[in-house]
Design a protein around this motif. Structure first.
Motif, PDB file in Angstrom:
ATOM      1  N   TRP A  47     -31.789  36.983 -23.968  1.00  0.00           N
ATOM      2  CA  TRP A  47     -31.896  36.154 -22.770  1.00  0.00           C
ATOM      3  C   TRP A  47     -30.574  35.493 -22.392  1.00  0.00           C
ATOM      4  CZ3 TRP A  47     -35.072  36.813 -19.159  1.00  0.00           C
ATOM      5  CH2 TRP A  47     -36.378  37.245 -19.399  1.00  0.00           C
ATOM      6  N   LYS A  48     -29.804  35.079 -23.366  1.00  0.00           N
ATOM      7  CA  LYS A  48     -28.547  34.409 -23.019  1.00  0.00           C
ATOM      8  C   LYS A  48     -27.573  35.383 -22.367  1.00  0.00           C
ATOM      9  CE  LYS A  48     -28.934  30.309 -25.798  1.00  0.00           C
ATOM     10  NZ  LYS A  48     -28.318  29.357 -26.742  1.00  0.00           N
ATOM     11  N   ILE A  51     -29.183  36.071 -18.705  1.00  0.00           N
ATOM     12  CA  ILE A  51     -29.021  34.935 -17.792  1.00  0.00           C
ATOM     13  C   ILE A  51     -27.557  34.759 -17.399  1.00  0.00           C
ATOM     14  CG2 ILE A  51     -29.217  32.411 -17.615  1.00  0.00           C
ATOM     15  CD1 ILE A  51     -31.740  32.658 -19.416  1.00  0.00           C
ATOM     16  N   LEU A  79     -37.013  31.088 -19.476  1.00  0.00           N
ATOM     17  CA  LEU A  79     -36.781  29.660 -19.236  1.00  0.00           C
ATOM     18  C   LEU A  79     -36.491  28.911 -20.531  1.00  0.00           C
ATOM     19  CD1 LEU A  79     -36.814  27.175 -17.345  1.00  0.00           C
ATOM     20  CD2 LEU A  79     -39.294  27.055 -17.700  1.00  0.00           C
ATOM     21  N   TRP A  81     -34.729  29.598 -22.923  1.00  0.00           N
ATOM     22  CA  TRP A  81     -33.381  29.757 -23.463  1.00  0.00           C
ATOM     23  C   TRP A  81     -32.286  29.168 -22.585  1.00  0.00           C
ATOM     24  CZ3 TRP A  81     -33.632  30.614 -28.308  1.00  0.00           C
ATOM     25  CH2 TRP A  81     -34.675  31.370 -28.843  1.00  0.00           C
ATOM     26  N   THR A  82     -32.627  28.495 -21.496  1.00  0.00           N
ATOM     27  CA  THR A  82     -31.589  27.870 -20.675  1.00  0.00           C
ATOM     28  C   THR A  82     -31.133  26.565 -21.323  1.00  0.00           C
ATOM     29  OG1 THR A  82     -33.134  26.595 -19.309  1.00  0.00           O
ATOM     30  CG2 THR A  82     -32.630  28.854 -18.596  1.00  0.00           C
ATOM     31  N   SER A  85     -33.318  23.540 -20.544  1.00  0.00           N
ATOM     32  CA  SER A  85     -34.639  23.559 -21.175  1.00  0.00           C
ATOM     33  C   SER A  85     -34.589  22.996 -22.591  1.00  0.00           C
ATOM     34  CB  SER A  85     -35.188  24.988 -21.208  1.00  0.00           C
ATOM     35  OG  SER A  85     -35.502  25.431 -19.914  1.00  0.00           O
ATOM     36  N   SER A 186     -33.742  25.529 -11.051  1.00  0.00           N
ATOM     37  CA  SER A 186     -33.819  25.672 -12.502  1.00  0.00           C
ATOM     38  C   SER A 186     -34.465  26.975 -12.923  1.00  0.00           C
ATOM     39  CB  SER A 186     -34.594  24.497 -13.115  1.00  0.00           C
ATOM     40  OG  SER A 186     -35.921  24.488 -12.654  1.00  0.00           O
ATOM     41  N   THR A 187     -35.146  27.663 -12.011  1.00  0.00           N
ATOM     42  CA  THR A 187     -35.745  28.949 -12.370  1.00  0.00           C
ATOM     43  C   THR A 187     -35.281  30.099 -11.488  1.00  0.00           C
ATOM     44  OG1 THR A 187     -37.690  28.442 -11.009  1.00  0.00           O
ATOM     45  CG2 THR A 187     -37.830  27.933 -13.351  1.00  0.00           C
ATOM     46  N   ILE A 190     -32.912  32.604 -13.127  1.00  0.00           N
ATOM     47  CA  ILE A 190     -33.376  33.386 -14.272  1.00  0.00           C
ATOM     48  C   ILE A 190     -33.899  34.715 -13.741  1.00  0.00           C
ATOM     49  CG2 ILE A 190     -34.983  33.497 -16.204  1.00  0.00           C
ATOM     50  CD1 ILE A 190     -35.049  30.445 -16.196  1.00  0.00           C
ATOM     51  N   VAL A 374     -30.393  20.778 -12.851  1.00  0.00           N
ATOM     52  CA  VAL A 374     -29.523  21.873 -13.291  1.00  0.00           C
ATOM     53  C   VAL A 374     -28.113  21.355 -13.562  1.00  0.00           C
ATOM     54  CG1 VAL A 374     -28.435  24.036 -12.569  1.00  0.00           C
ATOM     55  CG2 VAL A 374     -30.852  23.651 -12.127  1.00  0.00           C
TER      56      VAL A 374
END
Length: 381
Positions: A47-48, A51, A79, A81-82, A85, A186-187, A190, A374
């Motif tokens: 995910w990192k 993203i 989400l 992994w942000t 979050s 914030s989403t 992603i 964010v």
């Protein structure tokens, strides 16, 4: 009333809007594919990278090894992994209702932090063509995992089921044709995608019967000290527990009535076979014309409960502390879609007040709060 209530209200509204679209899952046209596969060893690494550089990975072949299947998919995949979050999920002592050596139970605001930080899963029905949306996770955790779109001929031939440990080979990472709410900063950044398993040579079952953690969630409307409140509620479920659906149902029923809350759940996380009573049992109910007026009233109740005068006053104080020039205020306005010509040149303090006032009038306060989260998530913790 803290700024956390503003942020929570924003996430409540976003979740309802996204839930209404949860069943609209289809592949879009494929683009150019890189012949070389990229290998990932765990959820976080996947995910990192995705993203950080979404365009790089679209239509890319992906390999995963020792990932475990779940029938459940994260509320917003990735989400968890942000960076924001991770901060939002952090809880304090006052968030804890009960604690033992092995488990914690949070008060509703504490549970909201976890769900806003990426904990929470949905069980979605197959598409009309029989394709099934699953997730795979190296950590056996559906909230942190990677979505997998599995074709029926593969799913049936291999008899795939929750708890299967698999190896994925040359599966393309493709965009979902899913109209998630894009106005929430914030989403919206992603990537909405999944790995497509359209042939049996793209997935191999290595072992079976692994335990999987998943997190059915809902929104609860409840009473406390003669006021109406809204919070997320979730429970951690273990796929190996006997009668797990019964245990989930029991938890949600008891939690809604604890401490005189008289709570009602608004959404059901199991769209295939609802496991507890909720106001809306499936996303299709939210899109019916007869429900639109009721839904607007629900939004207004959430705004009334979360976007209170005291919270707005806190935002007026905090905003110029982080956006300290007229240029930064104008940039913020552009990012959330407010016409900067409506702002009169002045100090950062006065211009931030102008921007907040415009957002209130245009019913965009949740968009503003989400954008600020964010940029400066610490404000809302």
């Amino acid at each position: 009333m803290s700024l956390k209530e503003l942020y929570k209200g924003t996430k409540l509204i976003e979740t309802i809007e996204n839930y209404a679209l949860a069943e609209e899952v289809n592949s879009i046209n494929e683009g150019i594919t890189n012949d070389e596969s990229i290998w990932f060893s765990n959820d976080e690494e996947f995910w990192k990278n995705i993203i950080a550089d979404p365009i790089k990975y679209w239509n890319q072949k992906i390999d995963l090894y020792n990932f475990v299947i779940s029938d459940w998919v994260a509320r917003v995949p990735g989400l968890y992994w942000t960076p924001s979050s991770e901060k939002i999920r952090q809880h304090k002592k006052e968030d804890i209702a009960l604690q033992s050596k092995h488990w914690l139970e949070f008060y509703p605001p504490g549970k909201s932090k976890k769900v806003m930080g990426g904990v929470g899963t949905l069980l979605l029905p197959p598409t009309d063509e029989g394709k099934v949306l699953l997730s795979v996770s190296a950590g056996c955790n559906a909230s942190t995992g990677v979505p997998l779109l599995c074709f029926p001929e593969v799913y049936d031939h291999l008899k795939l089921k929750q708890g299967d440990c698999v190896m994925i080979r040359d599966a393309k990472w493709l965009p979902m044709d899913m109209n998630w709410s894009s106005k929430f900063a914030s989403t919206k950044d992603i990537p909405r995608g999944y790995l497509v398993i359209d042939s049996v040579d793209k997935i191999q079952v290595l072992d079976r019967n692994y335990p999987v953690a998943y997190h059915p969630f809902s929104l609860m409307e409840y009473e406390y000290q003669d006021s109406l409140f809204y919070d997320f509620v979730y429970v951690t479920a273990d796929s190996k527990v006997q009668n797990v659906d019964t245990e989930i149902e029991r938890f949600f029923k008891e939690y809604a009535k604890k401490e005189g809350r008289n709570g009602e759940y608004l959404l059901n996380p199991n769209i295939v076979n609802p496991i507890f009573q909720s106001h809306y049992l499936s996303p299709t109910e939210l899109t019916q014309a007869s429900e639109k007026a009721k839904l607007n009233l629900l939004y207004e109740r959430i705004r009334g409960a979360c976007f209170k005068e005291q919270s707005i006053e806190q935002l007026v104080i905090k905003l110029p502390q982080h956006y300290q020039s007229s240029v930064s205020i104008r940039t913020l306005a552009k990012k959330i879609g407010v016409n900067v010509s409506l702002l009169v040149e002045d100090s950062a303090v006065n211009m931030s007040s102008q921007l907040i006032d415009l957002c209130i009038k245009k019913e965009m306060i949740e968009t503003l709060v989400d954008r600020v989260t964010v940029d400066y998530p610490q404000i809302f913790i």
